[in-house]
Motif scaffolding. Structure first.
Motif, short mmCIF file in Angstrom:
data_model
loop_
_atom_site.label_atom_id
_atom_site.label_comp_id
_atom_site.label_asym_id
_atom_site.label_seq_id
_atom_site.Cartn_x
_atom_site.Cartn_y
_atom_site.Cartn_z
N PRO A 1 0.78 -1.24 0.00
CA PRO A 1 0.00 0.00 0.00
C PRO A 1 0.82 1.29 0.00
O PRO A 1 0.31 2.35 -0.37
N ASP A 2 2.09 1.23 0.42
CA ASP A 2 2.95 2.41 0.41
C ASP A 2 3.76 2.54 -0.86
O ASP A 2 4.61 3.43 -0.98
N GLY A 3 3.51 1.66 -1.83
CA GLY A 3 4.24 1.72 -3.08
C GLY A 3 5.56 1.00 -3.06
O GLY A 3 6.31 1.04 -4.05
N ASN B 1 -5.92 1.91 -7.31
CA ASN B 1 -6.67 2.97 -6.64
C ASN B 1 -7.81 2.39 -5.81
O ASN B 1 -8.08 2.84 -4.69
N LEU B 2 -8.49 1.39 -6.38
CA LEU B 2 -9.59 0.75 -5.66
C LEU B 2 -9.08 0.09 -4.39
O LEU B 2 -9.71 0.18 -3.33
N LEU B 3 -7.92 -0.60 -4.46
CA LEU B 3 -7.35 -1.24 -3.28
C LEU B 3 -7.07 -0.21 -2.19
O LEU B 3 -7.38 -0.45 -1.01
N SER C 1 -8.44 2.15 3.09
CA SER C 1 -8.34 3.36 3.92
C SER C 1 -9.51 4.33 3.83
O SER C 1 -9.62 5.22 4.67
N ASP C 2 -10.40 4.22 2.84
CA ASP C 2 -11.47 5.19 2.69
C ASP C 2 -12.70 4.79 3.52
O ASP C 2 -13.14 3.64 3.46
#
Length: 313
Positions: free
Chosen positions: A123-125, A224-226, A231-232
């Motif tokens: 998730p942090d790239g 983006n969905l992940l 987190s959203d």
């Protein structure tokens, strides 16, 4: 000037990697919820130490200097990727299955001759390599004995076909004294329930994505969905269902001393969670709305209910 010393002890190896992350819960969801590592120790909301098996930790995560921070900027030095070594092809296939079920895109997949590898991002790239080594005697070598590593395409469907299947052995780990070990029948029902909950999660996720896009605009890529799912707040209600799927995985783990009581409790939790309510709050209300809106949710819900009912018949 660099002075070359004697060779390093051949027993030396890389023991763990410690990552600076921007959101601890999001990273735990990836490394534990998707890849299957176990939390060995946690320091509140600041750090966690994860392991495969009973090692103290293979992966450290902390937000001490990075809470809420952005991913590393392109063109800067730092971590290229961390590599997680799997013991065989079947376990690497199982890793691929987990990644696909979580809808995480691959950056690449390669056969290097000495190894087979999957490439993705956390998730942090941060780059993550999941790989398995071929036996040393199969490593390709030149006439002088030097290694000849390459990078050929990896057949993902063939790898997935070798994914390690859950054990169906009648001999299971011994349950604590006075409790009944998990039976083969319950194991099979839990596997069936897991598959059905994954199907339900998939259709709920799609329904939630559509509702999100109508209100907020296009999500864009799978990556983006992940990020949104993790987190959203719009997608937060789905976490309760994801957590139940993880609990089933834990219950079915080979080395878990699981009991019939554990299975019964989990079935009860699933039944309670999937009780829709028009006047409820949180999951029950959102679930009710999805059932009214989307026929695919109704079908997936009915399949889960059928399995829940079968354990009482």
């Amino acid at each position: 000037m660099i002075v070359m010393g004697k060779g390093i002890d051949r027993r030396v190896c890389i023991g763990h990697v410690h990552l600076k992350v921007s959101n601890l819960e999001r990273s735990i969801s990836f490394y534990v919820g998707v890849l299957g590592f176990e939390v060995m120790q946690r320091w509140g909301s600041q750090a966690a130490f994860l392991s495969s098996g009973d090692y103290h930790h293979h992966i450290g995560l902390n937000t001490w200097e990075s809470l809420g921070g952005p991913p590393p900027a392109p063109g800067t030095s730092g971590l290229y990727h961390l590599a997680i070594l799997y013991p065989d092809r079947a376990s690497l296939g199982d890793a691929l299955r987990r990644v696909r079920e979580a809808s995480i895109p691959l950056d690449g997949a390669s056969d290097h001759g000495v190894s087979e590898a999957l490439y993705l991002r956390d998730p942090d790239g941060n780059g993550v390599e999941l790989y398995r080594d071929r036996p040393r005697e199969e490593w390709p070598r030149a006439a002088d004995g030097s290694l000849m590593m390459g990078s050929a395409p990896l057949d993902l469907e063939a790898l997935l076909a070798e994914a390690a299947a859950p054990s169906v052995e009648s001999t299971v780990p011994r349950a604590p004294s006075g409790l009944v070990s998990l039976t083969d029948t319950s194991r099979e029902r839990l596997r069936e329930l897991r598959t059905q909950l994954l199907d339900l999660h998939k259709v709920l996720l799609e329904d939630t994505r559509v509702a999100y896009e109508l209100d907020r605009g296009r999500v864009g890529t799978t990556a983006n969905l992940l990020q949104l799912v993790i987190s959203d707040p719009w997608f937060e209600w789905l976490h309760a269902l994801s957590e139940l799927i993880v609990r089933i995985d834990e219950l079915l783990a080979k080395d878990a001393p699981s009991t019939e009581a554990d299975a019964g409790t989990l079935f009860d939790h699933v039944e309670k969670l999937l009780t829709a309510s028009e006047t409820g709050e949180g999951f029950s209300r959102r679930y009710f709305e999805a059932l009214q809106r989307q026929p695919a949710v109704v079908v997936a819900h009915a399949n889960v209910r059928r399995t829940l009912k079968s354990r009482r018949d």
